[in-house]
Design a protein around this motif. Structure first.
Motif, PDB file in Angstrom:
ATOM      1  N   GLU C  68       0.834  -1.206   0.000  1.00 28.16           N
ATOM      2  CA  GLU C  68       0.000   0.000   0.000  1.00 28.16           C
ATOM      3  C   GLU C  68       0.865   1.252   0.000  1.00 28.16           C
ATOM      4  O   GLU C  68       0.533   2.262  -0.612  1.00 28.16           O
ATOM      5  CB  GLU C  68      -0.909  -0.039   1.228  1.00 28.16           C
ATOM      6  CG  GLU C  68      -1.672   1.237   1.520  1.00 28.16           C
ATOM      7  CD  GLU C  68      -2.535   1.676   0.341  1.00 28.16           C
ATOM      8  OE1 GLU C  68      -3.218   0.822  -0.226  1.00 28.16           O
ATOM      9  OE2 GLU C  68      -2.500   2.879   0.003  1.00 28.16           O
ATOM     10  N   GLY C  73      -0.708   7.933  -1.629  1.00 25.33           N
ATOM     11  CA  GLY C  73      -2.116   7.806  -1.979  1.00 25.33           C
ATOM     12  C   GLY C  73      -2.567   6.369  -2.006  1.00 25.33           C
ATOM     13  O   GLY C  73      -1.843   5.456  -1.602  1.00 25.33           O
ATOM     14  N   LYS C  74      -3.764   6.173  -2.534  1.00 27.77           N
ATOM     15  CA  LYS C  74      -4.352   4.845  -2.473  1.00 27.77           C
ATOM     16  C   LYS C  74      -3.719   3.900  -3.481  1.00 27.77           C
ATOM     17  O   LYS C  74      -3.531   4.242  -4.641  1.00 27.77           O
ATOM     18  CB  LYS C  74      -5.852   4.935  -2.720  1.00 27.77           C
ATOM     19  CG  LYS C  74      -6.523   3.595  -2.510  1.00 27.77           C
ATOM     20  CD  LYS C  74      -8.020   3.644  -2.686  1.00 27.77           C
ATOM     21  CE  LYS C  74      -8.519   2.203  -2.702  1.00 27.77           C
ATOM     22  NZ  LYS C  74      -9.943   2.064  -2.818  1.00 27.77           N
ATOM     23  N   THR C  75      -3.363   2.690  -3.034  1.00 26.69           N
ATOM     24  CA  THR C  75      -2.863   1.682  -3.948  1.00 26.69           C
ATOM     25  C   THR C  75      -3.801   0.492  -3.998  1.00 26.69           C
ATOM     26  O   THR C  75      -4.371   0.180  -5.035  1.00 26.69           O
ATOM     27  CB  THR C  75      -1.468   1.187  -3.515  1.00 26.69           C
ATOM     28  OG1 THR C  75      -0.699   2.313  -3.113  1.00 26.69           O
ATOM     29  CG2 THR C  75      -0.781   0.462  -4.644  1.00 26.69           C
ATOM     30  N   ILE C  76      -3.959  -0.158  -2.834  1.00 19.92           N
ATOM     31  CA  ILE C  76      -4.848  -1.327  -2.842  1.00 19.92           C
ATOM     32  C   ILE C  76      -5.999  -1.200  -1.845  1.00 19.92           C
ATOM     33  O   ILE C  76      -7.045  -1.756  -2.065  1.00 19.92           O
ATOM     34  CB  ILE C  76      -4.070  -2.635  -2.574  1.00 19.92           C
ATOM     35  CG1 ILE C  76      -3.120  -2.465  -1.390  1.00 19.92           C
ATOM     36  CG2 ILE C  76      -3.338  -3.108  -3.813  1.00 19.92           C
ATOM     37  CD1 ILE C  76      -2.436  -3.749  -0.981  1.00 19.92           C
ATOM     38  N   VAL C  77      -5.775  -0.522  -0.737  1.00 23.65           N
ATOM     39  CA  VAL C  77      -6.875  -0.421   0.240  1.00 23.65           C
ATOM     40  C   VAL C  77      -7.083   1.039   0.627  1.00 23.65           C
ATOM     41  O   VAL C  77      -6.206   1.884   0.430  1.00 23.65           O
ATOM     42  CB  VAL C  77      -6.583  -1.235   1.522  1.00 23.65           C
ATOM     43  CG1 VAL C  77      -6.606  -2.713   1.238  1.00 23.65           C
ATOM     44  CG2 VAL C  77      -5.279  -0.806   2.143  1.00 23.65           C
ATOM     45  N   GLY C  78      -8.255   1.322   1.214  1.00 20.03           N
ATOM     46  CA  GLY C  78      -8.570   2.667   1.678  1.00 20.03           C
ATOM     47  C   GLY C  78      -7.906   2.967   3.007  1.00 20.03           C
ATOM     48  O   GLY C  78      -7.316   2.085   3.636  1.00 20.03           O
ATOM     49  N   ALA C  79      -8.008   4.224   3.427  1.00 19.78           N
ATOM     50  CA  ALA C  79      -7.309   4.645   4.640  1.00 19.78           C
ATOM     51  C   ALA C  79      -7.816   3.922   5.873  1.00 19.78           C
ATOM     52  O   ALA C  79      -7.036   3.497   6.726  1.00 19.78           O
ATOM     53  CB  ALA C  79      -7.452   6.149   4.813  1.00 19.78           C
ATOM     54  N   ASP C  80      -9.132   3.746   5.986  1.00 21.13           N
ATOM     55  CA  ASP C  80      -9.663   3.075   7.176  1.00 21.13           C
ATOM     56  C   ASP C  80      -9.192   1.635   7.233  1.00 21.13           C
ATOM     57  O   ASP C  80      -8.838   1.124   8.296  1.00 21.13           O
ATOM     58  CB  ASP C  80     -11.192   3.122   7.147  1.00 21.13           C
ATOM     59  CG  ASP C  80     -11.698   4.517   7.469  1.00 21.13           C
ATOM     60  OD1 ASP C  80     -10.940   5.267   8.122  1.00 21.13           O
ATOM     61  OD2 ASP C  80     -12.819   4.857   7.056  1.00 21.13           O
ATOM     62  N   TYR C  82      -6.499   0.536   5.914  1.00 23.65           N
ATOM     63  CA  TYR C  82      -5.069   0.580   6.236  1.00 23.65           C
ATOM     64  C   TYR C  82      -4.873   0.612   7.747  1.00 23.65           C
ATOM     65  O   TYR C  82      -4.038  -0.112   8.303  1.00 23.65           O
ATOM     66  CB  TYR C  82      -4.441   1.810   5.583  1.00 23.65           C
ATOM     67  CG  TYR C  82      -2.982   1.996   5.906  1.00 23.65           C
ATOM     68  CD1 TYR C  82      -2.000   1.335   5.178  1.00 23.65           C
ATOM     69  CD2 TYR C  82      -2.598   2.840   6.939  1.00 23.65           C
ATOM     70  CE1 TYR C  82      -0.666   1.502   5.482  1.00 23.65           C
ATOM     71  CE2 TYR C  82      -1.263   3.013   7.247  1.00 23.65           C
ATOM     72  CZ  TYR C  82      -0.298   2.342   6.519  1.00 23.65           C
ATOM     73  OH  TYR C  82       1.018   2.514   6.822  1.00 23.65           O
ATOM     74  N   TYR C 465      -1.085   6.837   6.277  1.00 23.00           N
ATOM     75  CA  TYR C 465      -1.549   6.165   5.073  1.00 23.00           C
ATOM     76  C   TYR C 465      -0.926   6.813   3.838  1.00 23.00           C
ATOM     77  O   TYR C 465      -0.625   6.160   2.850  1.00 23.00           O
ATOM     78  CB  TYR C 465      -3.065   6.294   5.037  1.00 23.00           C
ATOM     79  CG  TYR C 465      -3.741   5.811   3.790  1.00 23.00           C
ATOM     80  CD1 TYR C 465      -3.757   4.453   3.487  1.00 23.00           C
ATOM     81  CD2 TYR C 465      -4.390   6.697   2.947  1.00 23.00           C
ATOM     82  CE1 TYR C 465      -4.405   3.995   2.362  1.00 23.00           C
ATOM     83  CE2 TYR C 465      -5.039   6.248   1.813  1.00 23.00           C
ATOM     84  CZ  TYR C 465      -5.046   4.892   1.525  1.00 23.00           C
ATOM     85  OH  TYR C 465      -5.691   4.452   0.412  1.00 23.00           O
ATOM     86  N   ASP C 466      -0.719   8.121   3.916  1.00 24.11           N
ATOM     87  CA  ASP C 466      -0.258   8.876   2.765  1.00 24.11           C
ATOM     88  C   ASP C 466       1.029   9.604   3.154  1.00 24.11           C
ATOM     89  O   ASP C 466       1.313   9.762   4.339  1.00 24.11           O
ATOM     90  CB  ASP C 466      -1.339   9.888   2.365  1.00 24.11           C
ATOM     91  CG  ASP C 466      -1.213  10.294   0.912  1.00 24.11           C
ATOM     92  OD1 ASP C 466      -0.243   9.854   0.266  1.00 24.11           O
ATOM     93  OD2 ASP C 466      -2.074  11.053   0.445  1.00 24.11           O
TER      94      ASP C 466
END
Ligand SMILES: [Cu+2]
Lengths: 316, 119, 570
Positions: C68, C73-80, C82, C465-466
């Motif tokens: 991720e 930014g987003k690669t495979i999953v969303g922030a939550d 993650y 996450y980012d």
């Protein structure tokens, strides 16, 4: 390792070495004395974990009391010292009978041992009965934990609080009602709509005495200790002198006495098991390890109560 | 340990219980709490030494038990020392003002907004 | 020395024949004989399998996290998601893998045999604590079904009491149960070491692994109950809202951190102490040289256990802890480095002029020394108050504790796994693939985590996450490293599993060890020892000689004076 073999333990005169044919001797021990010592050490290690388990709550108590001394000296008055004192004595006496039970097992009087165990069990039951009355009385008066502490107990009270010029309202009564009070609770339904539908009270409107400004900052330096005009049974919500955050006292009170109560229940189960085995003639001066270990457990329950009693009931 | 010792210990514990209740009604300032805890410690020692046989038991059992109590005391001492220092400084003022401060400094902070004063 | 159940040596081909006696694996058969077994060896094996499965799950989350983070930014999953992933990765690795890995899995298998005992003191309690582990793991799965949890493995309040993810209570209950599993294991080991040592096995003849397990058990028994009560309070706070950790209700959120770290700092030593024990034994055995400074290593374990209770506040330097306590905790934290350094120097001194066999286990052992040194020294950066202000909650911290918890504790576990694998399974694995696997893990590990030191010192915060584009190159390198490491672990799994089916039968003593577990057959018989063995100096390798017939080492009794002492003197 000579320690194991040359064990001159207090109980060894009774214990002795009687070969490998002892039915209670597990295959990985050499002698009954070694097995007994192992069991005892294991039990002491377990008791140490119990001390630390309760120890966390003692730390919590110390921090809360250090931060809010006024709460403790105020709210302690809502506890019934007589009931607490009687309970202390009951528990001490049951501890005594437990110690005697172990002694009778050692001198090979299993009948007396069972009698003492039954007396201990009676003490435990007595303790819980008294505790039950204390709890129900407090819950009836809404001397409970958390936000529920501030929920009015009756219609009259709710009307009085809701309609008076001094509106003492729990924060967001609707939220409190929805989240923390059983909807089937008839008292709750009786709270007038005016109170229920009131928009969420802004924090600044809340009467400080009731609603706990402060947070951790409320540690009062030199604030006079409030002497409550009411003893047990009076309604705390009407008391203008109630210090902020008084619910904390009851939170920790229920945590500590409740956890202790759970240990009493476990102890009772243990004692019943010991009585059953005792009646079946499993114990004698040659083998009484479970009685000894069960006794240790029961004494630690007593020992913890010895501290809980002055910590909650005897605050000047 | 004869039954006499055990019964004597039991009586001593009862007497100390009465004593500790009595002391509650005498005002000796902040010493009340020390007296109450002191009596409790004496009672606990009696229980441990005689009812729990530590008096006659292997020293390691006592050592470990005392170590567990020492760990609790250590934790109490360190956390109280810490609390004594930080408590007044974390957020000035009472909670309503704290909320105001938070709104000014960190308008989006999700603190205490959802459940003011608990749920 | 009633040398113990060695297979008959009358095989003419010079190869070790199939064991004549039943071993613990074949003693009884059927799934029930495993579920209800009271044999410490089987319980150890069950722990090992469970821990390795959890390691696979936790490792999968780690790979997902690294993937991720490949681009911003987003690669495979969303922030939550993650947030849930890193929480799961941490919680699984700490509570399900590392804490039980060495004491419960390897310790259970090895400890009674090393000691010369037939079993641990309380076999039923031992089995019970294994099933508690399973119950705790089930709770964690249940919590995923209930919506997972995103609190981080530390469960800090007030976030953990207010987050809307539904699985918090379930997972906290699970950790509570796992805590008791750990406590019971510790109790069992203390009693076993105190009461079940056979004649001759004095405290200072115990292999150092036993000393470290003993010190670990002390921490398990004395610290874990505090975690239990902390988690109980957290559950009560979340369900009943008693307000003790909620500042707006007069409670104290920093107190939660005091509670949590009062357990969790000692827990770091629950992970690292037994690892040090394994390394002490692996280093000595594979360099065929008497361990240097036995008493120092033994007592430094105890010293670390004692110190571990005095330093928890170093996790709270920036949490609002008072300057006074910050200073005190920082000071004591530095003092922990003394016993740790004592150990490292003693290991190095043991290697000096030893005849080192670079077996897989030894390679992992050497990796440990390297990685632990880095992990330990970077700990000093974090224990220093002013640098910690800068480094706190950055990737520097992440890298530091991965060097200690993974690079040290887990690598030592894998060293121990390779060291005792022939003993546990009775089979030899491929040394060639073992060395390749170790190399991949070592390189992959350093690429992954050394990069994170750089990331962290440049300000990349942990659990994010980012990130800003200038961090990307480090993240990419780190992710590639994690793939290399994963490859190494997959390879290790493959050759170990293959060895069970195709491996050469293991001799009783393939490495030339001297402690008692090398003197019973591989795999050991059900009762470990038919008669209580006599104990020599477990680090005196002069009496260990290679036996061509068995393709393994044997102890020549005439070469060890301690074995020829009269029995009562031993
Ligand atoms: Cu730490």
């Amino acid at each position: 390792m000579t320690e194991i073999h040359a064990s001159n333990h207090a109980h060894d005169e009774e214990h002795g070495d009687h070969g490998h044919h002892d039915p209670h001797l597990a295959h990985h021990f050499e002698t009954p004395a070694q097995q007994f010592d192992s069991g005892k050490l294991g039990m002491w290690l377990f008791l140490a974990t119990e001390v630390l388990f309760f120890g966390g709550l003692f730390v919590l108590y110390c921090i809360l009391r250090y931060n809010h001394p006024e709460i403790f000296s105020y709210a302690s008055n809502y506890l019934d010292t007589v009931m607490g004192g009687v309970n202390t004595c009951v528990l001490i006496l049951s501890s005594l009978t437990m110690a005697l039970a172990v002694r009778f097992a050692q001198i090979n009087k299993p009948k007396w041992m069972v009698i003492c165990l039954v007396l201990t069990l009676l003490g435990a039951v007595g303790f819980l009965v008294i505790k039950y009355f204390e709890y129900t009385h407090k819950i009836h008066d809404h001397l409970v934990w958390g936000s529920t502490f501030y929920v009015p107990t009756s219609v009259e009270e709710a009307e009085k609080l809701g309609g008076g010029e001094n509106p003492v309202v729990t924060t967001e009564p609707a939220a409190v009602a929805a989240d923390f009070v059983d909807p089937s609770d008839s008292e709750q339904e009786l709270i007038p709509d005016s109170l229920m539908q009131k928009p969420a009270t802004s924090v600044s409107q809340i009467k400080p005495a009731q609603m706990a400004p402060g947070g951790i900052a409320s540690m009062a330096e030199g604030e006079p200790v409030v002497e409550p005009p009411y003893s047990s049974g009076a309604n705390h919500l009407e008391d203008a002198d109630m210090p902020p955050n008084t619910h904390l006292f009851f939170g920790i009170y229920y945590c500590m006495t409740g956890l202790h109560g759970v240990h009493v229940l476990i102890g009772m189960a243990l004692i019943v098991w010991l009585i059953v085995r005792g009646l079946r003639g499993h114990f004698s001066h040659k083998y009484y390890t479970p009685v000894d270990l069960g006794g240790l457990y029961w004494h630690i329950v007593d020992l913890i109560w010895i501290f809980l009693f002055p910590m909650f009931y005897l605050i000047h | 340990m004869s039954p006499g010792i055990l019964i004597g210990t039991g009586l001593a514990l009862l007497v100390l219980t009465v004593l500790t209740v009595a002391v509650r009604y005498i005002d000796v300032g902040e010493f009340n709490i020390y007296i109450a805890i002191g009596i409790a410690v004496v009672k606990a020692t009696l229980v441990a030494l005689f009812f729990m046989h530590l008096r006659w038991d292997r020293p390691f059992n006592s050592l470990f038990f005392v170590a567990s109590i020492a760990a609790v005391v250590l934790m109490i001492v360190f956390t109280t020392m810490d609390t004594a220092q930080y408590a007044p400084d974390v957020i000035k003022g009472n909670a309503p003002e704290a909320q105001k401060t938070l709104d000014e400094l960190a308008p989006d902070a999700p603190v205490a907004v959802k459940y003011p004063y608990g749920m | 020395m009633s040398t113990i159940d060695l297979p008959h040596q009358d095989d003419q081909q010079g190869r070790t024949p199939a064991p004549v006696v039943d071993n613990y694996l074949t003693y009884t058969r059927g799934i029930k004989s495993w579920i209800f077994t009271l044999d410490h060896k089987r319980i150890g094996v069950m722990y090992m399998v469970s821990v390795l499965v959890s390691f696979l799950v936790g490792g999968t989350f780690a790979i997902l996290l690294r993937t991720e983070l490949l681009p911003p930014g987003k690669t495979i999953v969303g922030a939550d998601m993650y947030n849930q992933f890193f929480t799961l990765h941490g919680a699984i690795m700490v509570f399900l893998v590392i804490i039980p890995s060495i004491p419960a899995a390897l310790g259970n298998f090895v400890l009674p045999i090393m000691l010369g005992a037939k079993d641990v003191a309380f076999p039923r309690l031992n089995l019970f604590s294994y099933w508690l582990w399973i119950a705790g793991a089930i709770c964690a799965v249940v919590s995923l079904l209930m919506g997972g949890f995103d609190t981080g493995w530390t469960f800090y309040t007030p976030y953990s009491t207010t987050t809307e993810t539904g699985g918090v209570i379930a997972v906290v209950t699970g950790v509570f149960i796992l805590g008791f599993s750990s406590i019971f294991t510790g109790m069992n080991f203390i009693v076993t070491i105190h009461k079940l040592r056979p004649p001759g096995m004095t405290w200072f003849r115990m292999p150092l692994f036993l000393w470290s397990i003993y010190a670990t058990a002390m921490i398990q028994v004395l610290a874990t109950p505090v975690l239990a009560i902390t988690l109980l309070l957290l559950i009560i706070e979340r369900t009943l809202n008693i307000g003790v950790f909620n500042p707006s209700m007069g409670g104290d959120p920093v107190l939660f951190q005091h509670f949590f770290w009062f357990y969790s700092h000692p827990a770091v030593y629950i992970m690292i102490l037994p690892a040090m024990g394994i390394i002490s034994d692996v280093i000595a055995v594979h360099s065929h040289r008497h361990i240097f400074g036995y008493t120092f290593i033994a007592f430094s374990s105890i010293a670390i256990a004692v110190f571990s209770f005095l330093v928890w506040g170093h996790h709270m330097f920036t949490s609002g802890q008072s300057p006074l306590m910050n200073t005190i905790f920082s000071l004591i934290t530095f003092s922990v480095s003394i016993p740790s350094a004592i150990k490292v120097f003693n290991w190095l001194a043991t290697l000096y002029k030893g005849s080192i066999s670079l077996n897989t286990a030894m390679l992992y052992g050497l990796s440990f020394i390297f990685l632990f040194t880095i992990g330990g020294l970077t700990g000093l950066h974090l224990g220093t108050l002013n640098t910690d202000i800068h480094l706190h909650d950055t990737y520097f911290v992440v890298a530091h504790f991965h060097y200690v918890m993974m690079g040290s504790a887990l690598i030592a576990m894998i060293a121990g796994l390779h060291h005792w694998w022939p003993k546990m399974t009775g089979r030899m694995y491929s040394e060639f693939w073992g060395r390749i696997g170790c190399l991949l893990v070592f390189i992959g590990f350093n690429v992954t985590f050394f990069t994170q030191f750089m990331l962290g010192s440049q300000g990349m915060p942990r659990r994010y996450y980012d990130y800003l584009p200038e961090y990307q190159v480090y993240h990419v390198i780190s992710t590639i490293g994690s793939y290399v490491m994963a490859l190494g672990f997959v390879l290790t799994a493959v050759y170990l599993l293959a060895s069970i089916m195709f491996g050469r039968r293991a001799p009783a003593n393939p490495w030339g060890g001297r402690s008692l577990e090398w003197q019973c057959t591989s795999p050991p018989p059900h009762d470990n020892f038919k008669t209580t063995p006599r104990v020599g100096n477990c680090y005196d390798f002069s009496a260990v000689v290679w036996d061509e017939k068995q393709q393994g080492y044997v102890v020549d009794r005439s070469l060890d004076p301690t074995l020829n002492e009269p029995a009562d003197k031993a």
